[in-house]
Enzyme design. Structure first.
Site, mmCIF file in Angstrom:
data_model
loop_
_atom_site.group_PDB
_atom_site.id
_atom_site.type_symbol
_atom_site.label_atom_id
_atom_site.label_comp_id
_atom_site.label_asym_id
_atom_site.label_seq_id
_atom_site.Cartn_x
_atom_site.Cartn_y
_atom_site.Cartn_z
ATOM 1 N N ARG A 1 0.936 -1.353 -0.463
ATOM 2 C CA ARG A 1 0.377 -0.025 0.039
ATOM 3 C C ARG A 1 0.506 0.809 0.375
ATOM 4 O O ARG A 1 0.694 2.233 -0.652
ATOM 5 C CB ARG A 1 -1.267 0.069 0.995
ATOM 6 C CG ARG A 1 -2.462 1.197 1.633
ATOM 7 C CD ARG A 1 -2.950 1.197 2.179
ATOM 8 N NE ARG A 1 -2.762 1.127 3.200
ATOM 9 C CZ ARG A 1 -2.670 0.669 4.719
ATOM 10 N NH1 ARG A 1 -4.380 0.209 4.131
ATOM 11 N NH2 ARG A 1 -2.687 0.899 5.464
ATOM 12 N N LYS B 1 -2.145 6.596 1.097
ATOM 13 C CA LYS B 1 -2.514 6.971 2.613
ATOM 14 C C LYS B 1 -1.409 8.387 2.740
ATOM 15 O O LYS B 1 -0.221 7.850 3.344
ATOM 16 C CB LYS B 1 -1.769 5.576 3.347
ATOM 17 C CG LYS B 1 -2.260 5.627 4.455
ATOM 18 C CD LYS B 1 -2.133 4.918 5.639
ATOM 19 C CE LYS B 1 -1.701 4.729 7.208
ATOM 20 N NZ LYS B 1 -3.443 5.413 8.321
ATOM 21 N N GLU C 1 -15.597 6.454 5.339
ATOM 22 C CA GLU C 1 -14.991 5.950 5.868
ATOM 23 C C GLU C 1 -15.804 6.203 8.274
ATOM 24 O O GLU C 1 -15.504 8.130 7.669
ATOM 25 C CB GLU C 1 -13.397 6.635 6.206
ATOM 26 C CG GLU C 1 -13.376 6.637 4.746
ATOM 27 C CD GLU C 1 -11.547 5.711 5.081
ATOM 28 O OE1 GLU C 1 -11.683 5.519 6.028
ATOM 29 O OE2 GLU C 1 -10.756 5.828 3.772
HETATM 30 N N1 PLP Z 1 -9.113 4.509 6.769
HETATM 31 C C1 PLP Z 1 -7.961 5.458 7.326
HETATM 32 C C2 PLP Z 1 -8.132 6.763 6.477
HETATM 33 C C3 PLP Z 1 -7.323 5.214 8.272
HETATM 34 O O1 PLP Z 1 -6.179 6.659 8.184
HETATM 35 C C4 PLP Z 1 -6.724 3.628 8.422
HETATM 36 C C5 PLP Z 1 -5.733 3.229 8.566
HETATM 37 O O2 PLP Z 1 -4.467 2.820 8.364
HETATM 38 C C6 PLP Z 1 -7.351 3.152 8.141
HETATM 39 C C7 PLP Z 1 -8.693 2.933 7.130
HETATM 40 C C8 PLP Z 1 -7.432 1.315 8.066
HETATM 41 O O3 PLP Z 1 -6.669 0.493 7.522
HETATM 42 P P1 PLP Z 1 -5.880 -0.240 7.536
HETATM 43 O O4 PLP Z 1 -6.860 -1.381 8.221
HETATM 44 O O5 PLP Z 1 -5.056 -0.775 7.038
HETATM 45 O O6 PLP Z 1 -4.646 -0.016 9.306
HETATM 46 C C1 COI Z 2 -3.811 3.274 11.581
HETATM 47 O O1 COI Z 2 -4.947 2.721 11.552
HETATM 48 O O2 COI Z 2 -2.474 2.419 11.763
HETATM 49 C C2 COI Z 2 -3.984 4.588 11.368
HETATM 50 O O3 COI Z 2 -2.879 5.183 10.991
HETATM 51 C C3 COI Z 2 -4.918 5.943 12.259
HETATM 52 C C4 COI Z 2 -4.349 6.662 12.507
HETATM 53 C C5 COI Z 2 -3.872 6.836 13.662
HETATM 54 C C6 COI Z 2 -4.068 7.658 11.573
#
Ligand code: PLP
Ligand code: COI
Length: 341
Positions: free
Chosen positions: A83, A185, A221
């Site tokens: 990612r 991200k 989200e």
């Molecule tokens: N959505 C956003 C905007 C985020 O910052 C995150 C965190 O990473 C997620 C969703 C969840 O993603 P993940 O499950 O890969 O941590």
């Molecule tokens: C995560 O879930 O790792 C995130 O990045 C969420 C937040 C702390 C930005």
């Protein structure tokens, strides 16, 4: 554990802590250097860095877990590496190779092993990889040099409730544009979320829910986490949109819902005017893990799902399965767990 640290693991929230060593690698003249662990938690970069002026930067978040046997493991770090590669491509930064990303995570965890919270405390070691444009530059263009780093912090729950339900409100503002950078991200998405987040918290909510930026009718989200709902007939439903960050936790839950819990999984629109199709709802992400959604405030009225105080049965089962895998108690699908040796 080699060293003792005096941390009350069960009281940790989600806050910065200066651990011992972090990883840094620099990109210059078309290549990454060999990278190294450093002690200094401050970085010195050009005042004209694109990361500072034009938001040319991205980051990741993943965790190291201590198992009952005392071993340490990572959950799907290859997905975070990939990612980050996609984020880099979107904003013209050089990718950090996947194998080196995983190796750097391992190095950081091993170097800070005594900060990996003990099994049973509910706390974990959060790894924060980042990649930023640095070097002298003035015009709006990609940076001449880049920096990749990973630091780690022991953390507890992201939302105060942990596995207790919390309420959210719908944001009027957007975190991303229809054809913008929502799926990457990148820091700009988070800068845009600070004000709506603060307004939601001031009004007593855990965070806000973002709707699709084009029509404001569909859930995208839940703050910095993805959304899922469980329908009356037991389907796991989660929104699909090019402006949602593809959550690794969400895609893992989709697999677990189908293969471990036998649920039908649907990625489709979740209309904010049809919330009553869900009997349970949750936010999912690395930091959020699974945070049950008690209710969502829509146009001044709180729509409650299962309960404002109790966790629904499917959400609970999903949580137990996911966390069981992360802690080494439930057998993981092949390739999901990386042991730190
Ligand atoms: N959505 C956003 C905007 C985020 O910052 C995150 C965190 O990473 C997620 C969703 C969840 O993603 P993940 O499950 O890969 O941590
Ligand atoms: C995560 O879930 O790792 C995130 O990045 C969420 C937040 C702390 C930005």
């Amino acid at each position: 554990m080699s060293k003792n640290v005096s941390i009350d693991w069960s009281k940790l929230g989600f806050a910065y802590y200066n651990t011992d060593l972090r990883y840094v690698s620099m990109w210059k003249d078309g290549k990454w250097d060999e990278g190294k662990l450093v002690e200094d938690n401050m970085i010195s970069i050009s005042e004209s860095s694109t990361a500072i002026h034009y938001g040319q930067q991205c980051f990741e978040g993943l965790k190291a877990y201590r198992t009952a046997k005392g071993e340490i493991q990572l959950f799907r770090p290859d997905e975070n590496a990939k990612r980050m590669g996609r984020s880099c491509r979107r904003i013209l930064m050089p990718e950090f190779p996947v194998d080196r990303f995983i190796d750097a995570c391992m190095q950081v965890v091993k170097a800070n092993e005594h900060f990996v919270p003990p099994y049973g405390t509910g706390a974990t070691l959060y790894l924060r990889p980042y990649l930023i444009g640095v070097g002298h530059n003035l015009g709006v263009r990609p940076a001449p040099e880049y920096m990749f780093g990973i630091f780690c912090v022991p953390v507890g729950p992201y939302f105060k409730g942990g596995m207790a339900p919390v309420n959210f409100t719908i944001a009027d503002m957007d975190r991303a544009a229809p054809h913008g950078t929502g799926a990457a991200k990148v820091g700009g998405n988070y800068a845009g979320s600070l004000l709506p987040h603060e307004e939601a918290v001031k009004r007593g909510f855990a965070d806000c829910i973002y709707l699709d930026p084009a029509t404001h009718t569909k859930i995208e989200e839940v703050g910095a986490a993805n959304f899922f709902g469980i329908t009356k007939d037991g389907k796991f439903v989660t929104p699909v949109s090019p402006s949602i960050l593809p959550s690794i936790t969400k895609y893992s839950l989709m697999h677990l819902a189908e293969k471990y819990l036998g649920l039908t999984v649907e990625e489709r629109d979740c209309r904010v005017d049809s919330l009553d199709e869900f009997v349970e709802a949750g936010a999912c992400g690395t930091a959020a893990v699974i945070t049950p959604i008690g209710g969502i405030e829509v146009e001044g009225k709180l729509h409650v799902f299962h309960s404002e105080t109790e966790v629904g049965p499917v959400t609970k089962k999903l949580y137990e399965t996911l966390v069981g895998i992360q802690l080494g108690e439930v057998e993981a699908p092949e390739g999901w767990i990386y042991k730190v040796k």
